[in-house]
Each structure stands twice: as C-alpha cells, then as structure tokens.
Design a protein around this motif. Structure first.
Motif, mmCIF file in Angstrom:
data_model
loop_
_atom_site.group_PDB
_atom_site.id
_atom_site.type_symbol
_atom_site.label_atom_id
_atom_site.label_comp_id
_atom_site.label_asym_id
_atom_site.label_seq_id
_atom_site.Cartn_x
_atom_site.Cartn_y
_atom_site.Cartn_z
ATOM 1 N N UNK A 1 6.890 4.518 -12.533
ATOM 2 C CA UNK A 1 5.654 3.881 -12.996
ATOM 3 C C UNK A 1 4.727 3.412 -11.879
ATOM 4 N N UNK A 2 4.938 3.846 -10.635
ATOM 5 C CA UNK A 2 4.095 3.423 -9.524
ATOM 6 C C UNK A 2 2.727 4.095 -9.600
ATOM 7 N N UNK A 3 1.763 3.515 -8.895
ATOM 8 C CA UNK A 3 0.398 4.049 -8.920
ATOM 9 C C UNK A 3 0.355 5.505 -8.464
ATOM 10 N N UNK A 4 1.173 5.832 -7.472
ATOM 11 C CA UNK A 4 1.205 7.215 -6.989
ATOM 12 C C UNK A 4 1.605 8.193 -8.067
ATOM 13 N N UNK A 5 2.486 7.778 -8.978
ATOM 14 C CA UNK A 5 2.877 8.636 -10.088
ATOM 15 C C UNK A 5 1.719 8.918 -11.019
ATOM 16 N N UNK A 6 0.915 7.894 -11.316
ATOM 17 C CA UNK A 6 -0.257 8.094 -12.176
ATOM 18 C C UNK A 6 -1.283 9.005 -11.496
ATOM 19 N N UNK A 7 -1.399 8.878 -10.168
ATOM 20 C CA UNK A 7 -2.328 9.752 -9.443
ATOM 21 C C UNK A 7 -1.881 11.208 -9.539
ATOM 22 N N UNK A 8 -0.568 11.445 -9.408
ATOM 23 C CA UNK A 8 -0.036 12.805 -9.515
ATOM 24 C C UNK A 8 -0.297 13.382 -10.901
ATOM 25 N N UNK A 9 -0.122 12.565 -11.947
ATOM 26 C CA UNK A 9 -0.383 13.025 -13.316
ATOM 27 C C UNK A 9 -1.847 13.429 -13.467
ATOM 28 N N UNK B 1 0.830 -1.206 0.000
ATOM 29 C CA UNK B 1 0.000 0.000 0.000
ATOM 30 C C UNK B 1 0.866 1.258 0.000
ATOM 31 N N UNK B 2 1.798 1.336 0.938
ATOM 32 C CA UNK B 2 2.610 2.545 1.083
ATOM 33 C C UNK B 2 3.535 2.723 -0.113
ATOM 34 N N UNK B 3 4.199 1.644 -0.527
ATOM 35 C CA UNK B 3 5.194 1.741 -1.594
ATOM 36 C C UNK B 3 4.558 2.163 -2.906
ATOM 37 N N UNK B 4 3.374 1.619 -3.219
ATOM 38 C CA UNK B 4 2.745 1.947 -4.494
ATOM 39 C C UNK B 4 2.205 3.367 -4.550
ATOM 40 N N UNK B 5 2.113 4.041 -3.408
ATOM 41 C CA UNK B 5 1.638 5.421 -3.410
ATOM 42 C C UNK B 5 2.776 6.433 -3.521
#
Length: 450
Positions: free
Chosen positions: A384-392, A375-379
C-alpha cells in the motif's frame, strides 16, 4: 536537568515527525484538490479519533497513534460490478458461490470499501478517472514533500548555520613529536620538540600565509604543511593585531593515506597504506563555516543514496537487528531504527554535555535524515505504499498507450483491488519489521554517544 533535556529532545523529534507526516499528507491533499478529486478526510495518526473539524467537504483531524497519516480520496479504484448495475450485481453475487475462497473475499471487501468512498453526486470527481500524470503527481506529492523538507533542513544546516571545520586560528600547539604508532599521550624526556612550538607559534595566533601562500582554512594550511616535510616555511600569523613572521620546518611523519571517500586506505591484504607527510603539531579552532547555498542539495543527494543503499540490504540488516536483540550484541549505528529508536537518540543528543548549537545541529540532522527515509521508503513500488500506487497508474497509462497505438478501444481502468492479497502480505511484513525494530530499540537500543 539532564532528564528535562532528554525529554526536550524526545519532544523535538516527535513534533518534527508530526510536521513531517502532516506535510507528507499535504503533498497528497493539495494536488488532489487542485485536480478536483473529492477528499473526505485528512488525518494525522491512526486509531481512535482524538480531534477533528470539518472544513468544506473535508474532515481534518488527529488520531491517537502518531505513526503515520492518510487522506481519503473518492474512488481510488474503479467501482465494483455491484456499483455499476443490478445485472452486474447478480453476476458478481454468483461468483463467490463458484469458489475463490479467501482471495475472492479479500478482493470483494476491498471493492466494497472503495465503493463507499464514491458519492453518486460526485461520481466524476474520483481519483481513478484522473489522467495518468495527475495520478502520479498526487501519489508522488507526499514523498516529494519529505524530500523538499529534508533539502530545506540540510540547506539551513549547511548554509545558514554552517559546517563545523577547522579555522586558521590556532587552538593548540603540541610540545613534542610523539613516536609514530605509540600509545604515548604525554611528552617524555628526550622527545623532540614539535616544529610549531620550536617556531614560536602560540594558541590564539591566526595563520595568514604559509610558505608564501595565503590560507583561509585550516585544511589549506594542513595541505601545505603535509606536502613540505623538511622544508623551511615562512609563516605569517596575526597576533594581538600585529603580523608576525615565523620560520617553520615540518618534520617527516608517517600517516595512513585516505581514499576518495576520506576513509583510511588499505592494500589488498587489508593493511593500512602509509605515506610520509610533513608534521608541525598544531590544531585549529573549530567553527561553523557557512557553505554555498547548493551544499544542502548535495547533502540531500548523498543521504538519499545512503538510505537507498540501506534499503537494498534491508532484509540482511533486519536479520542482524533480530540477532542482536536475541543475543544482546552491539547494534549497527547505521542500521534501521523505529520511531522509538530515533526518539531515544534525540533524547541522548539533547542531554549530552556539548554546546547548545552543536546539539541543535545534530537534532536537525536527525530530522532531515528521517525525512529522507520517509521519501525513499514510500517510493518502494509495492502497495500500500505510494510507490505502489504510482506503478498502478503507470501501468494503466501503458495499457492505454498500447491500445491507442494499435487503434483499439480504450481498456478498462486497472483494478488494483485484485492486488489486495499481495498488499496484505506487504502490510504484514511492514508490521513485522516495525515490531522487530521497536523491540530492539526498547531492549537493545543504538547508543549514538557510546
């Protein structure tokens, strides 16, 4: 038998990891489909395909390396100029000839791969066209599933099985009072008789009240005893179904004080802070005591904070792991691990000489902690982590809100393919990190049980 138990623990963790990955990707898949995005693949693992089955428009399957998973959504990014028309294609083709080198090549390759996911017949069912909040929901769905699974695991552990703690049933009674700070483990002639033994308390007695105060846990009993050095306390115990009243006088003993986190308190010079407490010389039987239903959520929050703390110091911790790998020094048991390291710990726990329930609890705790780490790492806010896509997605929303505020035309969607070089650097660092942890877990593993 020990080898079979070790393999069983290892398999338990591998299956648990597979379920965690599958649920993570399901957290992306379900909202994507609900929002109408075309999803071409749902895969667990990487590398060559092991098995797959197409159901509807989506291919579901497994690949050989169970180190992650992915779903393939149509149009993660806006289409490249080539996909928008022949004139744009000519302009784009002229671009690389003017220079740009590796950067331009990487961006163009990423755009080409993205274009291949866009079916002309489903041009409206692409990810990048979703409203910002829907894109955030899709990308956050994976980590949130890991958080939900971890919360469920810790709730089962805390409220279903219980937390191991001392009960009011007496497990042991010391024969004497050993000198403070002594390495002595057995009573010697002349040592004073322990207050509990002198009072006639026996193993198997169940404490009902101390000093007139009813007690439900051993912690409550200890608190009264420690607060009453030198005082005569009436003690009521249940013995063979009968209530027996005894008289206990705790002696004065020196013990190290503890801080708000339950750790031994020290002064500014680093010396232990000692204080006088009452001592009786009894130990309570351990048992799993179910906790209130919200305890699992509290444990989850504590674990999230702990993993986030590890993440902040990750570069230093990785350096320490690398040094220990080269020097053979002892690893930090609270440091980062690879999948191999987690599997080895699970095998050790399963093979140890302990009650089956105790081993199962530790294995479930490891699986819960693993999901917190996912959970923490992917945010982490990097592609290419999920958190990067959320920021975009959020940046795209900020641009659109800014344009709307000043009544300007809507801006073009954020083209994240421009970040491909940075993405490759991040991916390279993740590979290096994984390799260091893998080698360390193979040649200098953390030994949870010593």
């Amino acid at each position: 038998m020990e080898i079979l138990l070790y393999v069983g623990g290892l398999l338990f963790m591998l299956v648990g990891l597979g379920v965690s990955i599958a649920l993570h990707e399901m957290g992306h898949l379900v909202p994507a489909k609900l929002f109408g995005v075309h999803v071409g693949q749902y895969m667990i693992g990487f590398g060559p395909r092991l098995w797959s089955q197409r159901i509807g428009e989506t291919e579901y399957g497994f690949k050989w390396l169970p180190l992650g998973g992915f779903i393939s959504m149509s149009g993660m990014y806006p289409p490249s100029p080539q996909a928008l028309g022949a004139a744009a294609e000519q302009a784009a083709e002229a671009g690389p000839q003017r220079g740009g080198g590796l950067f331009r090549t990487l961006v163009q390759d990423a755009r080409t791969a993205n274009d291949e996911t866009i079916d002309p017949d489903r041009a409206e069912r692409v990810f990048y066209r979703l409203p910002v909040w829907k894109r955030v929901v899709v990308m956050a769905g994976g980590p949130v599933m890991n958080l939900v699974l971890a919360t469920l695991i810790f709730t089962v552990l805390a409220s279903g099985i219980g937390v191991q703690q001392g009960t009011t049933t007496i497990a042991s009674v010391s024969e004497c009072v050993l000198p403070a700070g002594s390495a002595q483990t057995e009573c010697a002639q002349g040592d004073p008789v322990a207050p509990a033994a002198q009072a006639g308390i026996l193993p198997g007695d169940r404490l009902l009240s101390i000093g007139g105060t009813p007690v439900d846990t051993f912690a409550e009993a200890s608190e009264i005893i420690q607060a009453s050095p030198g005082r005569v306390l009436p003690v009521v115990v249940e013995r063979d179904g009968q209530e027996v009243t005894l008289s206990l006088t705790p002696v004065v003993a020196e013990r190290q004080a503890v801080d708000e986190h339950g750790r031994g308190a020290v002064d500014d010079a680093g010396e232990p802070v000692m204080h006088e407490v009452g001592y009786a010389g009894v130990g309570g039987q351990l048992a799993y005591v179910p906790q209130p239903i919200g305890t699992g959520l509290e444990i989850t929050g504590e674990n999230v904070g702990a993993v986030a703390g590890i993440l902040v110091t990750l570069p230093q911790r990785l350096w320490d792991v690398g040094v220990s790998l080269v020097t053979g020094g002892e690893r930090d048991p609270n440091g980062p691990l690879s999948v191999v390291g987690v599997g080895r710990l699970a095998g050790e726990v399963a093979a140890t000489d302990a009650p089956i329930l105790n081993r199962f609890v530790v294995l479930l705790s490891l699986l819960g902690s693993l999901n917190i780490a996912l959970f923490v790492f992917n945010l982490i806010p990097l592609l290419p982590l999920d958190g990067g896509h959320i920021v975009v997605a959020l940046w795209d929303g900020v641009k659109r809100a800014w344009a709307k505020l000043f009544r300007r035309p809507p801006p073009k969607p954020v083209d994240a393919t421009r970040l491909v070089p940075l993405t490759i650097v991040v991916a390279g660092l993740l590979i290096v990190m994984g390799a260091v942890l893998l080698l360390a877990d193979l040649f200098n593993p953390v030994k949870l049980l010593g």
